[in-house]
Design a protein around this motif. Structure first.
Motif, PDB file in Angstrom:
ATOM      1  N   ARG A  86       0.946  -1.205   0.087  1.00 42.92           N
ATOM      2  CA  ARG A  86       0.125  -0.075   0.082  1.00 42.92           C
ATOM      3  C   ARG A  86       0.952   1.191  -0.164  1.00 42.92           C
ATOM      4  O   ARG A  86       0.045   2.458   0.286  1.00 42.92           O
ATOM      5  CB  ARG A  86      -0.909   0.133   1.054  1.00 42.92           C
ATOM      6  N   ILE A  87       2.159   1.092  -0.260  1.00 39.33           N
ATOM      7  CA  ILE A  87       2.983   2.478  -0.352  1.00 39.33           C
ATOM      8  C   ILE A  87       2.645   3.397  -1.606  1.00 39.33           C
ATOM      9  O   ILE A  87       2.435   4.392  -1.831  1.00 39.33           O
ATOM     10  CB  ILE A  87       4.515   2.061  -0.439  1.00 39.33           C
ATOM     11  N   THR A 115      -5.222   2.242   8.020  1.00 33.88           N
ATOM     12  CA  THR A 115      -3.666   1.949   7.707  1.00 33.88           C
ATOM     13  C   THR A 115      -3.022   1.483   8.702  1.00 33.88           C
ATOM     14  O   THR A 115      -2.116   0.734   8.879  1.00 33.88           O
ATOM     15  CB  THR A 115      -2.853   3.146   7.013  1.00 33.88           C
ATOM     16  N   LYS A 116      -3.456   1.654   9.841  1.00 36.01           N
ATOM     17  CA  LYS A 116      -2.923   1.337  11.105  1.00 36.01           C
ATOM     18  C   LYS A 116      -3.250  -0.127  11.501  1.00 36.01           C
ATOM     19  O   LYS A 116      -2.703  -1.019  12.082  1.00 36.01           O
ATOM     20  CB  LYS A 116      -3.468   2.161  12.395  1.00 36.01           C
ATOM     21  N   ALA A 150      -0.962  -2.175   9.245  1.00 36.98           N
ATOM     22  CA  ALA A 150       0.105  -2.322   9.875  1.00 36.98           C
ATOM     23  C   ALA A 150       0.400  -3.268  11.145  1.00 36.98           C
ATOM     24  O   ALA A 150       1.466  -3.701  11.150  1.00 36.98           O
ATOM     25  CB  ALA A 150       0.543  -0.913  10.235  1.00 36.98           C
ATOM     26  N   MET A 175       0.673  -6.601   8.271  1.00 34.26           N
ATOM     27  CA  MET A 175       1.774  -6.637   7.369  1.00 34.26           C
ATOM     28  C   MET A 175       2.766  -5.546   7.782  1.00 34.26           C
ATOM     29  O   MET A 175       2.614  -4.399   8.058  1.00 34.26           O
ATOM     30  CB  MET A 175       1.576  -6.648   5.880  1.00 34.26           C
ATOM     31  N   ILE A 203       6.853  -4.069   6.462  1.00 36.46           N
ATOM     32  CA  ILE A 203       7.509  -3.814   5.175  1.00 36.46           C
ATOM     33  C   ILE A 203       8.769  -3.223   5.685  1.00 36.46           C
ATOM     34  O   ILE A 203       9.160  -2.387   6.270  1.00 36.46           O
ATOM     35  CB  ILE A 203       6.623  -2.442   4.285  1.00 36.46           C
ATOM     36  N   TYR A 207      10.455   1.215  17.520  1.00 38.30           N
ATOM     37  CA  TYR A 207       9.378   1.753  16.354  1.00 38.30           C
ATOM     38  C   TYR A 207       8.488   0.976  15.670  1.00 38.30           C
ATOM     39  O   TYR A 207       7.592   1.254  15.207  1.00 38.30           O
ATOM     40  CB  TYR A 207      10.246   3.036  15.564  1.00 38.30           C
ATOM     41  N   GLY A 208       8.839  -0.384  15.909  1.00 40.48           N
ATOM     42  CA  GLY A 208       8.053  -1.357  15.140  1.00 40.48           C
ATOM     43  C   GLY A 208       6.859  -1.556  15.818  1.00 40.48           C
ATOM     44  O   GLY A 208       5.830  -1.831  15.435  1.00 40.48           O
ATOM     45  N   PHE A 218       4.779   0.869  16.903  1.00 38.64           N
ATOM     46  CA  PHE A 218       3.656   2.107  16.738  1.00 38.64           C
ATOM     47  C   PHE A 218       2.776   1.830  16.180  1.00 38.64           C
ATOM     48  O   PHE A 218       1.779   2.520  17.081  1.00 38.64           O
ATOM     49  CB  PHE A 218       4.547   2.894  15.478  1.00 38.64           C
ATOM     50  N   PRO A 219       2.360   0.740  15.487  1.00 42.63           N
ATOM     51  CA  PRO A 219       0.999   0.595  15.074  1.00 42.63           C
ATOM     52  C   PRO A 219       0.114  -0.223  16.232  1.00 42.63           C
ATOM     53  O   PRO A 219      -1.052  -0.046  16.321  1.00 42.63           O
ATOM     54  CB  PRO A 219       0.969  -0.332  14.015  1.00 42.63           C
ATOM     55  N   GLN A 279       0.499   1.299  19.470  1.00 42.68           N
ATOM     56  CA  GLN A 279       0.636   2.174  20.597  1.00 42.68           C
ATOM     57  C   GLN A 279      -0.507   3.326  20.332  1.00 42.68           C
ATOM     58  O   GLN A 279      -0.883   3.440  19.125  1.00 42.68           O
ATOM     59  CB  GLN A 279       1.963   2.792  20.564  1.00 42.68           C
ATOM     60  N   GLN A 324       6.763  -5.386  14.893  1.00 39.48           N
ATOM     61  CA  GLN A 324       5.525  -5.194  14.437  1.00 39.48           C
ATOM     62  C   GLN A 324       4.408  -6.144  14.759  1.00 39.48           C
ATOM     63  O   GLN A 324       3.364  -5.857  14.827  1.00 39.48           O
ATOM     64  CB  GLN A 324       5.254  -4.715  12.983  1.00 39.48           C
ATOM     65  N   ASP A 325       5.130  -7.516  14.860  1.00 38.74           N
ATOM     66  CA  ASP A 325       4.178  -8.624  15.218  1.00 38.74           C
ATOM     67  C   ASP A 325       3.061  -8.865  14.212  1.00 38.74           C
ATOM     68  O   ASP A 325       1.767  -8.585  14.517  1.00 38.74           O
ATOM     69  CB  ASP A 325       3.629  -8.284  16.705  1.00 38.74           C
ATOM     70  N   ARG A 369      10.626 -17.072  22.518  1.00 42.55           N
ATOM     71  CA  ARG A 369       9.588 -16.133  22.716  1.00 42.55           C
ATOM     72  C   ARG A 369       9.018 -16.342  24.093  1.00 42.55           C
ATOM     73  O   ARG A 369       8.881 -15.275  24.795  1.00 42.55           O
ATOM     74  CB  ARG A 369       8.779 -16.297  21.461  1.00 42.55           C
ATOM     75  N   LYS A 412       5.610  11.883  18.465  1.00 41.95           N
ATOM     76  CA  LYS A 412       6.119  10.576  18.118  1.00 41.95           C
ATOM     77  C   LYS A 412       5.736  10.553  16.714  1.00 41.95           C
ATOM     78  O   LYS A 412       6.608   9.645  16.119  1.00 41.95           O
ATOM     79  CB  LYS A 412       4.970   9.636  19.021  1.00 41.95           C
ATOM     80  N   ILE A 466       8.615   8.785  13.760  1.00 40.86           N
ATOM     81  CA  ILE A 466       8.260   7.898  12.908  1.00 40.86           C
ATOM     82  C   ILE A 466       8.620   8.274  11.269  1.00 40.86           C
ATOM     83  O   ILE A 466       9.217   7.629  10.459  1.00 40.86           O
ATOM     84  CB  ILE A 466       6.842   7.462  13.022  1.00 40.86           C
ATOM     85  N   LEU A 521      12.258   8.518  10.006  1.00 37.87           N
ATOM     86  CA  LEU A 521      12.779   7.358   9.280  1.00 37.87           C
ATOM     87  C   LEU A 521      12.503   7.197   8.004  1.00 37.87           C
ATOM     88  O   LEU A 521      12.962   6.061   7.171  1.00 37.87           O
ATOM     89  CB  LEU A 521      11.982   6.108  10.099  1.00 37.87           C
ATOM     90  N   ILE A 523       4.793   4.752   6.286  1.00 38.06           N
ATOM     91  CA  ILE A 523       3.473   4.113   5.761  1.00 38.06           C
ATOM     92  C   ILE A 523       3.436   2.755   6.339  1.00 38.06           C
ATOM     93  O   ILE A 523       2.277   2.320   6.735  1.00 38.06           O
ATOM     94  CB  ILE A 523       3.377   4.234   4.357  1.00 38.06           C
ATOM     95  N   GLY A 524       4.783   1.882   6.256  1.00 38.56           N
ATOM     96  CA  GLY A 524       4.420   0.660   6.458  1.00 38.56           C
ATOM     97  C   GLY A 524       4.151   0.358   7.939  1.00 38.56           C
ATOM     98  O   GLY A 524       3.571  -0.631   8.508  1.00 38.56           O
ATOM     99  N   LEU A 525       4.458   1.321   9.011  1.00 35.06           N
ATOM    100  CA  LEU A 525       4.291   1.505  10.166  1.00 35.06           C
ATOM    101  C   LEU A 525       2.610   1.916  10.557  1.00 35.06           C
ATOM    102  O   LEU A 525       2.299   2.173  11.681  1.00 35.06           O
ATOM    103  CB  LEU A 525       5.244   2.031  11.215  1.00 35.06           C
ATOM    104  N   GLY A 526       2.184   2.187   9.682  1.00 32.26           N
ATOM    105  CA  GLY A 526       0.624   2.497   9.636  1.00 32.26           C
ATOM    106  C   GLY A 526       0.585   4.131   9.830  1.00 32.26           C
ATOM    107  O   GLY A 526      -0.534   4.270  10.465  1.00 32.26           O
ATOM    108  N   GLN A 527       1.351   4.841   9.708  1.00 35.97           N
ATOM    109  CA  GLN A 527       1.119   6.360   9.698  1.00 35.97           C
ATOM    110  C   GLN A 527       0.492   7.058   8.662  1.00 35.97           C
ATOM    111  O   GLN A 527       0.666   6.451   7.285  1.00 35.97           O
ATOM    112  CB  GLN A 527       2.455   7.033  10.004  1.00 35.97           C
ATOM    113  N   ARG A 528      -0.657   7.765   8.717  1.00 38.95           N
ATOM    114  CA  ARG A 528      -1.141   8.570   7.641  1.00 38.95           C
ATOM    115  C   ARG A 528      -0.257   9.747   7.328  1.00 38.95           C
ATOM    116  O   ARG A 528      -0.477  10.973   7.846  1.00 38.95           O
ATOM    117  CB  ARG A 528      -2.599   8.931   7.959  1.00 38.95           C
TER     118      ARG A 528
END
Lengths: 273, 349
Positions: A51-52, A72-73, A76, A79, A81, A100-101, A103-104, A106, A156-157, B7, B230, B234, B237, B243-248
């Motif tokens: 989705r980039i 998008t969260k 995340a 998946m 990336i 930072y992984g 982030f989604p 939190q 990110q799990d 784990r 925060k 992000i 980076l 975007i991959g981390l879900g940020q708009r």
């Protein structure tokens, strides 16, 4: 139908169409590798799945819903990336970058909870970085740095991992290192892995499923035994390949190869010499 | 041992959260103490020296009949507080710009925001003399947007994209043009006297009513910056990672740009086109507290305030009773610092 599939997508980059009406389904819990010559649109396909990049037409579907329509969260959390060559801000430690992984997962200012710390610590351990975790990332070697990015994706799990050329710029041992780690994650945790690789032999050896692309379309897809044939390789890369079987995986690999059209001359020269 | 076993094995007591909040807390507390001390120092020294006891009594029991109290309350205190405020504004706007654009040379001065604001101020003085301060701030904000728009527009025209050094070159060209235009306006409309002070940079004209108007905006902008801190980390980076981390990313960048323009616009409307605060302070702050913008934003606000208060103090003490422009003093620090960063090729943030 698998969880992740691409339906009838058209993707263009600054006005030029790169991918034209492509359909593909990514099998769950398998390692899928996209191969193809430079500029064939493999990274574009990968980024669209991630989705980039946005599609002009068609869509990528995750769990039956168009990915651009999903929050998008939420995506995340499904998946992670790993883009190609990411610059690291100087001063960041491994621990910080990997964190930072989370982030989604939190909210608000994003203080790390116990759950987050456990996941980060696990990601650092499986990538073999525990000893280094307070070092600045910029001080690491290429192979270690790539591991840090993978660790971040693991923190990110997510059940899907998307990697754009994760072995580029690494030496042979470090390439294997990364791929063995991915194989382990796939085997033991059933993660779906989608990546782009340039090395056909490594792609064949480590993948369950391969996608061969040329000029924005798919030439062949399926298990390595089906994709790694001399006719497909000829079509995709314009090379004549001499194939053999990899002793470590029983998948086909290239023994040697030559640009199409010169094969006859070369064979004659070699025999005379 | 398999990954899964590992784990479940991780014991919670093994986990130590490492960051640099301790250093950051020291900077916040120490910086605030330093700031109060610097403000006290700055208020007591000047064309007429006033002892610190009188300063204190002017604040706690103000006496209208004492000249020294009047000087402190009506002239020095608003000026010093203005200095602290603009320092914080420039520094925070610089921090946000550097983080969101991943450009270590980003600064409201270098990227044309300050010149844009100053240009709009020239237009205000020439065509709408006596405009209320509220509107002046608004035009200053628009000017910052104009400057930034021109610089990023020109920068993105060049092949190879928005490279840090290219953007700074575009910033220099746009700033030169806007300053030339402002000076043209100033000469033609005979307002050079009014404007000269804005270019050189100085807080000497700051009044309480100005501070009352800008303070709520600054507070809102700071709260916004903290709210998004925060996200700035992000986005620093890189766009694809974010975007991959879900940020708009588009939405976040839009809000951050508004915050930057408000801060730069306000700062210029108070002090003039002073550059380099937003360049130097974020670098020093990152060096001290690391890369976490939740700490960088508050720390850079305090350090920025401190820098400009001290610069203003030095500006008054250098050659009394005349005042040296603050902009010139800060440039003495800023230019070598800029050259040092540019020599590194504008890499890394």
């Amino acid at each position: 139908m698998s969880n992740l599939f691409v339906k009838d997508i058209v993707v263009s980059y600054s006005g030029l169409p790169i991918i034209d009406r492509l359909n593909i389904s990514i099998p769950d819990h398998k390692i899928t590798t996209i191969i193809g010559p430079n500029g064939c649109g493999k990274s574009t396909l990968l980024k669209t799945i991630a989705r980039i990049l946005k599609t002009d037409r068609g869509a990528v579907f995750l769990d039956g819903k168009a990915i651009q329509q999903l929050s998008t969260k939420k995506v995340a959390k499904r998946m992670a990336i790993l883009p190609q060559s990411s610059e690291v801000p100087p001063g960041l430690t491994i621990f910080e970058l990997v964190s930072y992984g989370r982030f989604p997962h939190q909210r608000g200012l994003g203080t790390l909870k116990l759950e987050d710390l456990k996941q980060i610590d696990w990601a650092i351990q499986v990538t073999g970085l525990s000893e280094l975790k307070d070092r600045p990332v910029v001080a690491l070697s290429g192979g270690q740095r790539q591991r840090v990015w993978i660790a971040m994706a693991l923190a990110q799990d997510t059940d899907i991992l998307i990697l754009d050329e994760p072995t580029t710029y690494l030496d042979l041992a470090h390439q294997l290192d990364i791929l063995l780690l991915l194989e382990k994650l796939n085997k033991e945790e059933e993660r779906t892995i989608i990546m782009v690789l340039h090395d056909l032999n490594l792609a064949s050896r480590f993948s369950h499923n391969m996608i061969a692309m040329k000029e924005g379309s798919i030439v062949a897809e399926g298990p390595p035994s089906k994709v790694m044939t001399s006719s497909t390789i000829q079509k995709v890369f314009d090379i004549d390949a001499n194939l053999t079987i990899c002793p470590f995986s029983t998948n086909p690999i290239l023994h040697s190869y030559q640009l199409s059209g010169c094969t006859q001359d070369l064979l004659e020269n070699a025999n005379e010499g | 041992m398999s990954i899964l076993e590992k784990r479940t094995q991780i014991a919670t007591e093994d986990i130590v959260y490492r960051s640099r909040p301790i250093i950051a807390s020291i900077i916040i507390i120490g910086g605030l103490i330093g700031l109060v001390a610097a403000i006290g120092l700055s208020v007591s020294f000047g064309a007429a020296d006033i002892d610190i006891g009188t300063v204190w009594s002017a604040i706690v029991q103000y006496n209208d009949e004492l000249t020294s109290h009047q000087i402190i309350k009506e002239i020095r205190l608003p000026r010093v507080l203005g200095a602290a405020l603009v320092g914080a504004c420039f520094a925070v706007s610089g921090s946000i710009m550097q983080g969101m654009t991943r450009n270590p040379l980003a600064d409201s001065g270098l990227l044309g925001l300050n010149a844009g604001s100053a240009f709009m101020l020239a237009i205000c003085f020439a065509f709408f003399p006596g405009m209320p301060y509220m509107y002046i701030i608004f035009f200053s904000f628009l000017g910052a947007a104009l400057g930034a728009g021109l610089v990023f527009g020109i920068g993105s025209l060049s092949r190879g994209g928005l490279k840090p050094v290219r953007l700074v070159l575009a910033g220099a060209a746009v700033s030169a043009l806007l300053i030339a235009l402002s000076e043209g306006i100033a000469i033609y409309y005979r307002i050079s006297q009014d404007l000269a002070f804005w270019y050189a940079g100085g807080v000497s004209g700051t009044k309480w009513e100005n501070l009352e108007i800008v303070a709520p905006w600054v507070v809102v902008a700071f709260v916004g910056a903290m709210f998004f801190s925060k996200s700035i980390t992000i986005i620093s980076l890189g766009e694809e990672i974010a975007i991959g981390l879900g940020q708009r990313t588009k939405k976040i960048k839009f809000f951050l740009a508004i915050i930057v323009l408000v801060l730069a616009g306000i700062a210029v409307s108070v002090v003039g086109a002073v550059g380099f605060v937003g360049l130097i302070i974020p670098h020093i702050t990152r060096f001290l507290v690391g890369h976490d913008y939740r700490w960088i934003i508050p720390c850079s606000a305090i350090l920025g305030g401190l820098l400009v208060v001290l610069a203003d103090f030095a500006a008054r003490m250098a050659n009394p009773p005349l005042e040296t422009p603050i902009g010139a003093l800060i440039a003495l620090l800023g230019v070598p610092f800029f050259l040092y960063l540019a020599r590194k090729g504008g890499e890394g943030i």
